[in-house]
Design a protein around this motif. Structure first.
Motif, PDB file in Angstrom:
ATOM      1  N   GLN A 534       2.678   2.613  -4.268  1.00  0.00           N
ATOM      2  CA  GLN A 534       2.272   1.234  -3.988  1.00  0.00           C
ATOM      3  C   GLN A 534       2.364   0.857  -2.508  1.00  0.00           C
ATOM      4  OE1 GLN A 534       0.859  -0.459  -6.460  1.00  0.00           O
ATOM      5  NE2 GLN A 534       0.271  -2.054  -4.986  1.00  0.00           N
ATOM      6  N   PRO A 535       3.444   1.265  -1.770  1.00  0.00           N
ATOM      7  CA  PRO A 535       3.506   0.925  -0.327  1.00  0.00           C
ATOM      8  C   PRO A 535       2.326   1.513   0.449  1.00  0.00           C
ATOM      9  CG  PRO A 535       5.669   1.560  -1.103  1.00  0.00           C
ATOM     10  CD  PRO A 535       4.715   1.857  -2.224  1.00  0.00           C
ATOM     11  N   LEU A 536       1.963   2.772   0.188  1.00  0.00           N
ATOM     12  CA  LEU A 536       0.828   3.379   0.888  1.00  0.00           C
ATOM     13  C   LEU A 536      -0.466   2.686   0.518  1.00  0.00           C
ATOM     14  CD1 LEU A 536       1.672   7.190   0.591  1.00  0.00           C
ATOM     15  CD2 LEU A 536       1.910   5.738   2.594  1.00  0.00           C
ATOM     16  N   ILE A 537      -0.568   2.304  -0.767  1.00  0.00           N
ATOM     17  CA  ILE A 537      -1.774   1.608  -1.226  1.00  0.00           C
ATOM     18  C   ILE A 537      -1.920   0.266  -0.505  1.00  0.00           C
ATOM     19  CG2 ILE A 537      -2.850   0.515  -3.229  1.00  0.00           C
ATOM     20  CD1 ILE A 537      -1.525   2.722  -4.942  1.00  0.00           C
ATOM     21  N   GLU A 538      -0.827  -0.469  -0.397  1.00  0.00           N
ATOM     22  CA  GLU A 538      -0.891  -1.786   0.250  1.00  0.00           C
ATOM     23  C   GLU A 538      -1.140  -1.646   1.741  1.00  0.00           C
ATOM     24  OE1 GLU A 538       2.770  -3.622  -0.757  1.00  0.00           O
ATOM     25  OE2 GLU A 538       2.189  -4.034  -2.847  1.00  0.00           O
ATOM     26  N   LYS A 540      -2.990   0.470   3.257  1.00  0.00           N
ATOM     27  CA  LYS A 540      -4.412   0.710   3.527  1.00  0.00           C
ATOM     28  C   LYS A 540      -5.301  -0.300   2.825  1.00  0.00           C
ATOM     29  CE  LYS A 540      -5.944   4.861   4.067  1.00  0.00           C
ATOM     30  NZ  LYS A 540      -6.364   6.261   3.883  1.00  0.00           N
ATOM     31  N   SER A 541      -4.657  -1.321   2.199  1.00  0.00           N
ATOM     32  CA  SER A 541      -5.411  -2.382   1.503  1.00  0.00           C
ATOM     33  C   SER A 541      -6.378  -1.792   0.472  1.00  0.00           C
ATOM     34  CB  SER A 541      -6.184  -3.238   2.519  1.00  0.00           C
ATOM     35  OG  SER A 541      -5.317  -3.842   3.428  1.00  0.00           O
ATOM     36  N   ILE A 542      -5.915  -0.776  -0.246  1.00  0.00           N
ATOM     37  CA  ILE A 542      -6.744  -0.110  -1.254  1.00  0.00           C
ATOM     38  C   ILE A 542      -6.496  -0.761  -2.605  1.00  0.00           C
ATOM     39  CG2 ILE A 542      -7.100   2.073  -2.496  1.00  0.00           C
ATOM     40  CD1 ILE A 542      -6.385   3.514   0.098  1.00  0.00           C
ATOM     41  N   THR A 576      -9.478   7.751   1.164  1.00  0.00           N
ATOM     42  CA  THR A 576     -10.192   6.506   0.879  1.00  0.00           C
ATOM     43  C   THR A 576     -10.128   5.600   2.100  1.00  0.00           C
ATOM     44  OG1 THR A 576      -9.664   6.651  -1.470  1.00  0.00           O
ATOM     45  CG2 THR A 576     -10.297   4.482  -0.619  1.00  0.00           C
ATOM     46  N   PRO A 577     -11.274   5.099   2.556  1.00  0.00           N
ATOM     47  CA  PRO A 577     -11.274   4.185   3.716  1.00  0.00           C
ATOM     48  C   PRO A 577     -10.511   2.895   3.395  1.00  0.00           C
ATOM     49  CG  PRO A 577     -13.474   5.058   3.288  1.00  0.00           C
ATOM     50  CD  PRO A 577     -12.631   5.428   2.109  1.00  0.00           C
ATOM     51  N   PHE A 578     -10.074   2.196   4.456  1.00  0.00           N
ATOM     52  CA  PHE A 578      -9.342   0.945   4.302  1.00  0.00           C
ATOM     53  C   PHE A 578     -10.169  -0.069   3.528  1.00  0.00           C
ATOM     54  CE2 PHE A 578      -7.061   2.931   7.696  1.00  0.00           C
ATOM     55  CZ  PHE A 578      -5.753   2.480   7.593  1.00  0.00           C
TER      56      PHE A 578
END
Length: 667
Positions: A534-538, A540-542, A576-578
């Motif tokens: 979840q931290p990496l996902i947030e 990169k705003s994915i 995956t791009p931002f």
């Protein structure tokens, strides 16, 4: 009372006159092409010395007997026979008298013409034909009766032969003669051609394999061909009168040689010496009988042996047929061909023998029964020999193989040490090449791992050490420390994932990966991993979109599946791009759960799918936030998915990449 007796005598006299009256044949264009035996009267001349005038006197004296059969069967005799035919030609063309049998030795035709003239024509298998007679495999006499003012004509025929005397006689017009001759020639050409092909085919097999049974069978076919075609069907005329005379003088020479060859063929083909040795005694008797027929025929006793040949032929055929049944019952399966073949010989011979004894009436078809039956018999025996050919071929192949094996063993025994040395050298060379390739691959992997350990892992650890050193020197405030640790979180997650992949890869290389399947909930496992990332996902705003069915219980190795899903999710986040989306589909059917991780990418054409499908470790690539991997993740995923019964499939789209596989359902 006297009136009654007178009436009775008149009726009897009328009946007798009708019985002995000579019917007049009316030949017109519609006259059927058929035998006219019932319209013929005949007289036997036992001494063979009657003249035409004497025969006329005998006819006027009522000595001629009317025939009651369409084809006259006058028996096996040396007598001459006089025949009288009365006809009137009302057709538009000429009239012809056809004696539709080829082996009558002497024929004299006398026709009383208008004006007191006498037409005398001669022909026969041993007599030269005069002008007005067409000789082929029958005799066609050109009658000279006038068609302008047709009147009744009388024909006297004198026939004599030293053989069975059968007389199929036809009266024909020009049209009916042409129409009915063509069909017979075509029919006879078919079975004659079949016999010729069989002869040369079996002769070729003998020359190829040197198997005596093919030579015996070729003699059987060849001699039978001469007897049937040149004598019975009369095609000896093709080679001239001298040849035809020779065949008609000594026909049973060829028949006896054919029967001798048939007996020897039967002994060999039915394997009688091994299976039925008791039958050889009767075979020897038959062979002696046919040898006597051969000698007597060569000495010119044709008439004496003609009747004997018919009965000996029937007995020989029935005996060979019975022996074939006996051999088949003894387990000789190829004898079945022989049984079927001789059925087409025995039945026609029996039929002909009974016909000659006047049990059955003769017809035109009767003359074709033996040739056609014999042709079918030869075809079936050729099938049997074809089966034998296959057996011989297989035996020869086995013999060649066996001889080759013996030779190889001999050569191997003499050159054993050299062969072993060469073989050992080849094996060592092969193993050395494999070892070199393995070492090269291992060395390349080792260099890659050292590079990872030396740079990718050392750099983040150096950063952490620097942070802790500054903390120990009280150069950082709590806020500064918190900020630096949060910045290092991404590097620590990458290190953790890299270390996991390296450890699992190293374990699979050293010990081989072991699979321990259990039953677990895949949806729970995926949800836990999403929380971890979840931290990496947030950062990169994915956006993570999870599409899952309920009750996703699977049967697989949970640790390996966790590593697979972690690498796939990590790989999707990295590339995956931002601000884009990652979709995780979890669908189930009756036996499988289908997993698919789909992420948007900046360009899917840069992915090397061929290298991945070949099972090679990928070259490390940088993510959209400059994240770097080691190239082991997808390689491990592929191996572990295969070990759990699935297959990793990569789908490339212009702006998306999908990584899909399936696991066994635990329902």
């Amino acid at each position: 009372m006297l009136m009654r007796y007178s009436l009775f005598l008149l009726i009897c006299l009328a009946s007798i006159c009708k019985l002995y009256s000579q019917p007049l044949l009316h030949l017109d264009d519609g006259f059927p092409y058929q035998n006219i035996g019932k319209s013929i009267s005949y007289l036997e001349d036992k001494a063979g010395k009657l003249t035409l005038n004497e025969a006329r006197a005998m006819h006027q004296a009522g000595k001629f007997r009317p025939s009651d059969k369409e084809i006259l069967n006058l028996g096996n005799t040396t007598s001459a026979f006089w025949l009288k035919i009365d006809y009137i030609n009302k057709s538009k063309g000429k009239a012809f008298l056809v004696i539709d049998v080829p082996n009558i030795e002497h024929i004299d035709l006398y026709e009383e013409l208008q004006g007191g003239k006498l037409l005398h024509l001669q022909a026969g298998s041993l007599s030269a034909a005069t002008k007005g007679v067409v000789v082929s495999n029958n005799f066609v006499f050109n009658l000279l009766a006038s068609t302008i003012d047709p009147k009744p004509q009388s024909i006297y025929l004198r026939v004599k032969t030293n053989n069975v005397l059968l007389l199929p006689i036809k009266l024909a017009s020009s049209e009916s003669l042409i129409e009915n001759g063509t069909g017979k020639v075509r029919f006879e050409a078919m079975y004659i051609g079949a016999i010729i092909i069989l002869f040369f085919f079996n002769l070729f097999l003998y020359l190829s394999f040197k198997d005596h049974i093919y030579f015996i069978y070729s003699i059987y076919v060849g001699m039978l061909f001469i007897y049937l075609v040149f004598f019975i069907r009369g095609y000896g005329y093709v080679f001239g009168q001298d040849f035809r005379s020779f065949i008609n003088l000594y026909p049973h020479v060829f028949l006896s040689i054919s029967c001798l060859a048939s007996a020897y063929f039967s002994i060999s083909f039915l394997e009688l010496k091994k299976r039925l040795p008791k039958a050889l005694f009767i075979y020897n008797i038959l062979i002696v009988c046919w040898l006597l027929i051969l000698v007597m025929s060569a000495l010119g006793y044709k008439n004496m042996i003609s009747a004997l040949v018919n009965y000996l032929l029937m007995l020989s055929g029935l005996f060979l047929w019975a022996v074939a049944f006996w051999s088949y019952l003894k387990g000789h399966k190829p004898a079945l061909y022989y049984i079927m073949a001789w059925a087409f010989v025995c039945v026609p011979i029996l039929f002909i023998t009974l016909s000659l004894s006047n049990v059955f009436a003769y017809g035109d078809y009767t003359f074709y029964v033996v040739p056609v039956g014999t042709t079918i018999e030869l075809l079936l025996l050729s099938f049997a020999l074809g089966d034998r050919f296959n057996t011989i071929r297989k035996y020869n192949m086995l013999l060649v193989t066996t001889q080759k094996e013996r030779l190889e063993k001999l050569v191997h025994g003499r050159t054993l040490k050299l062969h072993d040395s060469v073989k050992m050298l080849k094996e060592k060379t092969l193993k050395l090449n494999e070892t070199i390739e393995t070492l090269e691959e291992t060395n390349a992997i080792k260099n890659k791992l050292f590079s990872i350990i030396a740079h990718d892992l050392r750099s983040p650890f150096n950063s952490l050490l620097s942070i802790f050193s500054l903390k120990d020197m009280d150069l950082l405030t709590f806020e500064d420390l918190k900020m630096l640790l949060n910045e290092s979180r991404r590097s620590i997650d990458t290190i953790h994932n890299t270390l996991n992949n390296l450890l699992y890869w190293a374990k699979s290389q050293m010990d081989g990966a072991m699979v321990f399947p259990t039953r677990f909930d895949l949806l729970t496992l995926v949800n836990d991993l999403i929380l971890v990332y979840q931290p990496l996902i947030e950062r990169k705003s994915i956006n993570i979109l999870l599409k899952a069915d309920s009750d996703l219980m699977v049967h697989a190795d949970e640790n390996q599946v966790q590593l697979i899903m972690r690498n796939l999710i990590d790989n999707a986040i990295k590339f995956t791009p931002f601000g884009q989306c990652i979709t995780i589909n979890l669908k189930k059917d009756e036996s499988n759960v289908h997993i698919c991780v789909i992420n948007e990418v900046a360009g899917s054409d840069r992915l090397n799918v061929t290298s991945f499908n070949a099972g090679k470790i990928q070259t490390p690539a940088y993510g959209t936030a400059n994240e770097k991997g080691v190239g082991l993740g997808l390689h491990l995923c592929r191996e572990y998915i295969i070990q759990n019964g699935g297959e990793l499939k990569i789908g490339l789209h212009p702006d998306k990449v999908s990584l899909c596989f399936n696991l066994s359902s635990a329902q």
